[in-house]
Scaffold this active site. Structure first.
Site, PDB file in Angstrom:
ATOM      1  N   PRO A  87      -9.178   6.806 -92.370  1.00  0.00           N
ATOM      2  CA  PRO A  87      -8.963   5.566 -93.114  1.00  0.00           C
ATOM      3  C   PRO A  87      -9.849   4.468 -92.562  1.00  0.00           C
ATOM      4  O   PRO A  87      -9.929   4.266 -91.351  1.00  0.00           O
ATOM      5  CB  PRO A  87      -7.479   5.258 -92.855  1.00  0.00           C
ATOM      6  CG  PRO A  87      -7.150   5.971 -91.584  1.00  0.00           C
ATOM      7  CD  PRO A  87      -8.018   7.184 -91.555  1.00  0.00           C
ATOM      8  N   MET A  88     -10.539   3.764 -93.436  1.00  0.00           N
ATOM      9  CA  MET A  88     -11.407   2.658 -93.037  1.00  0.00           C
ATOM     10  C   MET A  88     -11.130   1.476 -93.958  1.00  0.00           C
ATOM     11  O   MET A  88     -11.223   1.600 -95.184  1.00  0.00           O
ATOM     12  CB  MET A  88     -12.882   3.071 -93.102  1.00  0.00           C
ATOM     13  CG  MET A  88     -13.290   4.080 -92.042  1.00  0.00           C
ATOM     14  SD  MET A  88     -15.036   4.571 -92.167  1.00  0.00           S
ATOM     15  CE  MET A  88     -14.949   5.757 -93.537  1.00  0.00           C
ATOM     16  N   ALA A  89     -10.789   0.340 -93.361  1.00  0.00           N
ATOM     17  CA  ALA A  89     -10.434  -0.851 -94.127  1.00  0.00           C
ATOM     18  C   ALA A  89     -11.589  -1.272 -95.027  1.00  0.00           C
ATOM     19  O   ALA A  89     -12.728  -1.385 -94.583  1.00  0.00           O
ATOM     20  CB  ALA A  89     -10.054  -1.989 -93.183  1.00  0.00           C
ATOM     21  N   GLN A 118      -1.944   5.819 -94.524  1.00  0.00           N
ATOM     22  CA  GLN A 118      -1.837   5.388 -93.130  1.00  0.00           C
ATOM     23  C   GLN A 118      -1.094   4.062 -93.039  1.00  0.00           C
ATOM     24  O   GLN A 118      -1.431   3.103 -93.724  1.00  0.00           O
ATOM     25  CB  GLN A 118      -3.200   5.249 -92.450  1.00  0.00           C
ATOM     26  CG  GLN A 118      -3.027   5.014 -90.941  1.00  0.00           C
ATOM     27  CD  GLN A 118      -4.320   4.791 -90.193  1.00  0.00           C
ATOM     28  OE1 GLN A 118      -4.969   3.766 -90.389  1.00  0.00           O
ATOM     29  NE2 GLN A 118      -4.697   5.726 -89.340  1.00  0.00           N
ATOM     30  N   CYS A 127      -6.554   0.804 -83.734  1.00  0.00           N
ATOM     31  CA  CYS A 127      -7.409  -0.311 -84.133  1.00  0.00           C
ATOM     32  C   CYS A 127      -7.730  -1.200 -82.934  1.00  0.00           C
ATOM     33  O   CYS A 127      -6.818  -1.667 -82.238  1.00  0.00           O
ATOM     34  CB  CYS A 127      -6.719  -1.131 -85.214  1.00  0.00           C
ATOM     35  SG  CYS A 127      -7.714  -2.511 -85.810  1.00  0.00           S
ATOM     36  N   LYS A 157      -2.524   8.569 -84.920  1.00  0.00           N
ATOM     37  CA  LYS A 157      -3.892   8.420 -84.433  1.00  0.00           C
ATOM     38  C   LYS A 157      -3.945   7.322 -83.390  1.00  0.00           C
ATOM     39  O   LYS A 157      -3.337   6.261 -83.564  1.00  0.00           O
ATOM     40  CB  LYS A 157      -4.849   8.083 -85.584  1.00  0.00           C
ATOM     41  CG  LYS A 157      -6.315   8.055 -85.163  1.00  0.00           C
ATOM     42  CD  LYS A 157      -7.243   7.690 -86.318  1.00  0.00           C
ATOM     43  CE  LYS A 157      -8.690   7.648 -85.837  1.00  0.00           C
ATOM     44  NZ  LYS A 157      -9.603   7.114 -86.864  1.00  0.00           N
ATOM     45  N   HIS A 161      -9.401   9.138 -81.287  1.00  0.00           N
ATOM     46  CA  HIS A 161     -10.731   8.546 -81.281  1.00  0.00           C
ATOM     47  C   HIS A 161     -11.111   8.406 -79.815  1.00  0.00           C
ATOM     48  O   HIS A 161     -10.491   7.641 -79.076  1.00  0.00           O
ATOM     49  CB  HIS A 161     -10.739   7.190 -81.979  1.00  0.00           C
ATOM     50  CG  HIS A 161     -12.111   6.587 -82.058  1.00  0.00           C
ATOM     51  ND1 HIS A 161     -12.456   5.629 -82.986  1.00  0.00           N
ATOM     52  CD2 HIS A 161     -13.246   6.796 -81.341  1.00  0.00           C
ATOM     53  CE1 HIS A 161     -13.721   5.283 -82.822  1.00  0.00           C
ATOM     54  NE2 HIS A 161     -14.219   5.971 -81.816  1.00  0.00           N
ATOM     55  N   ASP A 173     -18.124   9.834 -83.380  1.00  0.00           N
ATOM     56  CA  ASP A 173     -19.525  10.266 -83.339  1.00  0.00           C
ATOM     57  C   ASP A 173     -19.785  11.576 -84.066  1.00  0.00           C
ATOM     58  O   ASP A 173     -20.607  12.391 -83.630  1.00  0.00           O
ATOM     59  CB  ASP A 173     -20.021  10.371 -81.891  1.00  0.00           C
ATOM     60  CG  ASP A 173     -20.065   9.031 -81.178  1.00  0.00           C
ATOM     61  OD1 ASP A 173     -19.857   8.003 -81.852  1.00  0.00           O
ATOM     62  OD2 ASP A 173     -20.283   9.004 -79.957  1.00  0.00           O
ATOM     63  N   ARG A 202     -17.240   6.606 -89.663  1.00  0.00           N
ATOM     64  CA  ARG A 202     -18.493   5.918 -89.996  1.00  0.00           C
ATOM     65  C   ARG A 202     -19.611   6.854 -90.452  1.00  0.00           C
ATOM     66  O   ARG A 202     -20.511   6.441 -91.172  1.00  0.00           O
ATOM     67  CB  ARG A 202     -18.964   5.119 -88.779  1.00  0.00           C
ATOM     68  CG  ARG A 202     -18.046   3.976 -88.385  1.00  0.00           C
ATOM     69  CD  ARG A 202     -18.488   3.343 -87.080  1.00  0.00           C
ATOM     70  NE  ARG A 202     -18.467   4.293 -85.980  1.00  0.00           N
ATOM     71  CZ  ARG A 202     -19.303   4.264 -84.940  1.00  0.00           C
ATOM     72  NH1 ARG A 202     -20.236   3.345 -84.865  1.00  0.00           N
ATOM     73  NH2 ARG A 202     -19.208   5.164 -83.984  1.00  0.00           N
TER      74      ARG A 202
END
Length: 386
Positions: free
Chosen positions: A29-31, A85, A116, A158, A188, A222, A245
């Site tokens: 999930p990415m804002a 999420q 976060c 996460k 992460h 990565d 990303r």
């Protein structure tokens, strides 16, 4: 990996609750990124049985039916399992939100964000700051699991390595999450202090896999190409990979990951003409979701990622970054050199936010007592992901 050549199947098998995730690939999930349109685009390239997670939602905002939040939890008609999420620092709010998910059939899987690193989140004790408070962390996980249990909705967690090098939390967090009934954990492999800078320390994923033995452990950090995912699995023994990303402006990465994990021929990188068609498809999906004007405005943030490494003149780049209609987009795509080949060296590698490491902003006295289960004040006033 050579495009078009078959590879040996090396992908792990993954089950999260009753759902088989095959191959074991998760869109993080990415804002502002993983809305229903982007998730659909990634699914069209990848496997429909991989997992594509909605943007982070604040539990309190969901319970209060904040209008923006209710728009953010839109799922496509063929999207299954629907993966949501949630963010919370309060066991009560988390339980209320998950009960709402169950009662109104809003999702099939709930993930919880404790990773976060954004200062506006950590300064209130949320995100990557929260696992330091072991008891509170456990109570939040337990609340979600209990609320989800009647519907058989799996809950996953996460988190990051820790706050900084002096305050490492991931091993405790993994063991606590497993003990409280989480169905999987994802790491992460950076501290909050690293934010998105430097390199992820994959050895931490291997250590977590050794410490958490009863549920799947997923690795994040990565993964910018299919070979990165294969290498992470080989080096850490993790049960799946979480991609963030690396897919910005490259939704076709999920097709490459599918090929790598299933041993099928690796697809060729897209020409600039193919990227133009993908851009157009992204615009169509956004338009269907939020209308043409708002959809094209949302698309602008993706332009530099899509065009990275390709020979596109500065004027066209500027025009695409300000595009406002589908007709204008079509005209600009028509001006691109559709035969320009994919530039792997220039287009791949780190993308998106990176920045510099920095001190993590925490509430006063936050590090005094890791067993303090008091809910931090004011941490859920925001109504969007971080």
């Amino acid at each position: 990996m050579v495009a078009g050549s078959p590879s040996t199947p090396t992908g792990p098998s993954l089950k999260i609750g009753r759902y088989a995730v095959d191959p074991a690939v998760v869109l993080a999930p990415m804002a502002g990124i993983t809305d229903v349109a982007f998730r659909q685009l990634c699914r069209e390239f990848g496997s429909p049985t991989s997992l594509y997670v909605c943007e982070m939602i604040t539990a309190r905002a969901l319970v209060e039916r904040d209008s923006k939040t209710m728009e953010m939890i839109t799922f496509g008609p063929t999207e299954h399992p629907r993966s949501l999420q949630l963010y919370s620092v309060d066991p009560h709010n988390m339980a209320e939100a998950v009960r709402m998910v169950v009662a109104e059939d809003l999702a099939d899987h709930v993930d919880m964000n404790f990773g976060c690193p954004v200062p506006k989140v950590t300064r209130k004790g949320g995100g990557a700051a929260l696992p330091f408070k072991r008891r509170l962390f456990g109570e939040i996980v337990a609340a979600a699991v209990r609320a989800a249990e009647p519907a058989g909705i799996p809950v996953t967690v996460k988190f990051r390595v820790g706050i900084d090098d002096e305050h490492i939390t991931y091993l405790d967090a993994g063991r606590i999450a497993e003990a409280e009934g989480a169905q999987a954990v994802a790491l992460h492999a950076r501290t909050a202090a690293q934010r998105y800078s430097g390199q992820a320390d994959w050895s931490r994923i291997a250590r977590l896999k050794e410490a958490v033995t009863g549920i799947p452990v997923l690795g994040n950090g990565d993964i910018f190409c299919a070979d990165d995912a294969l290498r992470m699995v080989a080096e850490t023994g993790c049960d799946g990979v979480v991609v963030g990303r690396g897919c910005l402006g490259r939704p076709w990465l999920f097709g490459e990951l599918h090929a790598a994990f299933t041993g099928t021929p690796m697809p060729e990188g897209p020409t600039l003409g193919a990227v133009g068609r993908i851009l157009r498809r992204h615009a169509e999906l956004l338009t269907a979701h939020i209308g043409e004007q708002k959809g094209l405005r949302e698309l602008r943030k993706h332009m530099a990622w899509y065009l990275r490494g390709f020979p596109v003149g500065s004027q066209i780049r500027r025009s695409l970054a300000m595009v406002s209609t589908l007709a204008e987009l079509d005209d600009l795509i028509g001006q691109l050199d559709h035969t320009a080949p994919y530039p792997p060296e220039a287009a791949e590698g780190p993308r998106g936010r990176q920045g510099s490491p920095g001190r993590v902003v925490l509430p006063e006295g936050w590090l005094d007592d890791p067993d303090d289960a008091a809910v931090p004040a004011g941490a859920e006033l925001m109504h969007s992901g971080g």
